[in-house]
Write an enzyme that holds these catalytic residues in place. Structure first.
Site, mmCIF file in Angstrom:
data_model
loop_
_atom_site.group_PDB
_atom_site.id
_atom_site.type_symbol
_atom_site.label_atom_id
_atom_site.label_comp_id
_atom_site.label_asym_id
_atom_site.label_seq_id
_atom_site.Cartn_x
_atom_site.Cartn_y
_atom_site.Cartn_z
ATOM 1 N N HIS A 167 12.038 15.772 31.095
ATOM 2 C CA HIS A 167 11.227 16.518 30.114
ATOM 3 C C HIS A 167 10.020 17.086 30.886
ATOM 4 C CE1 HIS A 167 12.598 14.000 26.402
ATOM 5 N NE2 HIS A 167 13.051 15.227 26.242
ATOM 6 N N CYS A 265 4.638 10.562 26.092
ATOM 7 C CA CYS A 265 5.895 10.551 25.322
ATOM 8 C C CYS A 265 5.707 9.872 23.967
ATOM 9 C CB CYS A 265 6.985 9.796 26.062
ATOM 10 S SG CYS A 265 7.460 10.472 27.639
HETATM 11 N N1 ARG Z 1 14.588 7.601 26.159
HETATM 12 C C1 ARG Z 1 13.975 8.816 25.706
HETATM 13 C C2 ARG Z 1 14.894 9.987 25.979
HETATM 14 O O1 ARG Z 1 15.524 10.008 27.008
HETATM 15 C C3 ARG Z 1 12.650 9.010 26.358
HETATM 16 C C4 ARG Z 1 11.908 10.203 25.829
HETATM 17 C C5 ARG Z 1 10.610 10.430 26.517
HETATM 18 N N2 ARG Z 1 9.857 11.452 25.892
HETATM 19 C C6 ARG Z 1 9.176 12.403 26.504
HETATM 20 N N3 ARG Z 1 8.400 13.168 25.811
HETATM 21 N N4 ARG Z 1 9.272 12.613 27.804
HETATM 22 O O2 ARG Z 1 15.008 10.892 25.201
#
Ligand code: ARG
Length: 272
Positions: A167, A265
């Site tokens: 992300h 996150c």
């Molecule tokens: N386990 C989650 C996923 O892979 C983690 C999300 C993390 N969120 C972020 N904004 N980077 O979707």
């Protein structure tokens, strides 16, 4: 002198947090997760925001949605306009509707739901003047165009190339979102060569993070323009920020990181 501004954040307690599927390189379902410890770390993060003068709104977590704690993926909110989420993976798909209902029940007259995959503020990062938009792992480029059309702000597409930084908010942090002087920190190796050149052009005085700061998800921080909440392992980044006049505020997010997340996150900024 840096001056922070009071923010409004949406967070979701990790009551049902666990790692039982693997949708990013950080997740290892064979290693048990300590949910109570994740709850304690999350509570300390929320308390840190409150102590800094910010407002924390809390959405109820849903059983069976262990990643719902990562509220940044719930949508994107700029000037009170809400663009909802559409998740890449079936494991998280149902979160979008729970969050949509929260927005509607809490003063958003209208929530636009995207038709392309769009993982919210995890990939759509507002600098105060530009919407930086990641693709490569989760959010689709078509979602960038949808965001531009809805918000009427310039969108800059950036391509992510390292699966550990899946992300945009795992490798780029907005430090100052005041309209006159946007300032960011980022980890160049997470971006395609062309995207690196775009970032260098747009942000010639960015803070460049190294591999050690990136590897603890140090760029997954939350800035109010003065205080920057960071994972406690991000010591070099903390020092670099102090030199630029910011105040690093360290938190322990070790348990949440096992799902690939950090402070940012867990946090969705609700911009009025
Ligand atoms: N386990 C989650 C996923 O892979 C983690 C999300 C993390 N969120 C972020 N904004 N980077 O979707």
């Amino acid at each position: 002198m840096r001056v922070g501004t009071a923010r409004r954040y949406l967070m979701c307690p990790p009551r049902y947090f666990t790692v039982r599927y693997m949708i990013n390189s950080w997740m290892d379902p064979t290693r048990p997760v300590d949910t109570a410890r994740a709850m304690a770390q999350w509570t300390a993060l929320a308390d840190t925001y409150r102590a800094l003068g910010h407002t924390v709104e809390v959405v109820d977590p849903e059983p069976g949605l262990p990643d719902m704690v990562f509220a940044a993926n719930a949508g994107t909110v700029i000037d009170g306009v809400v663009l909802g989420a559409r998740f890449r993976h079936a494991e998280r798909a149902a979160e979008a509707e729970h969050y949509r209902r929260w927005f509607l029940a809490h003063g958003a007259p209208d929530v636009v739901m995207p038709s392309a995959v769009n993982e919210g503020a995890g990939d759509l990062v507002w600098t105060g003047t530009l919407l930086l938009a990641g693709s490569g792992f989760r959010t689709e480029p078509a979602a960038h165009a949808e965001a531009q059309e809805l918000f009427g702000v310039p969108v800059i597409s950036l391509r992510l190339v390292d699966p550990y930084y899946y992300h945009l908010d795992t490798c780029l942090l907005v430090l100052d979102d005041s309209r006159c002087a946007p300032l960011v920190a980022y980890y160049p190796a997470a971006f395609s060569p062309g995207s690196r050149r775009v970032l260098a052009r747009l942000f010639p005085d960015a803070v460049i993070a190294g591999p050690a700061d990136a590897a603890c998800l140090g760029l997954n921080g939350v800035s109010d323009g003065h205080s920057v909440v960071l994972p406690r392992e991000a010591v070099q980044l903390g020092r670099a920020l102090a030199v630029r006049g910011f105040e690093p505020v360290f938190v322990d997010v070790s348990e949440l990181r096992r799902a690939g997340g950090g402070p940012k996150c867990c946090t969705l900024e609700l911009r009025a």
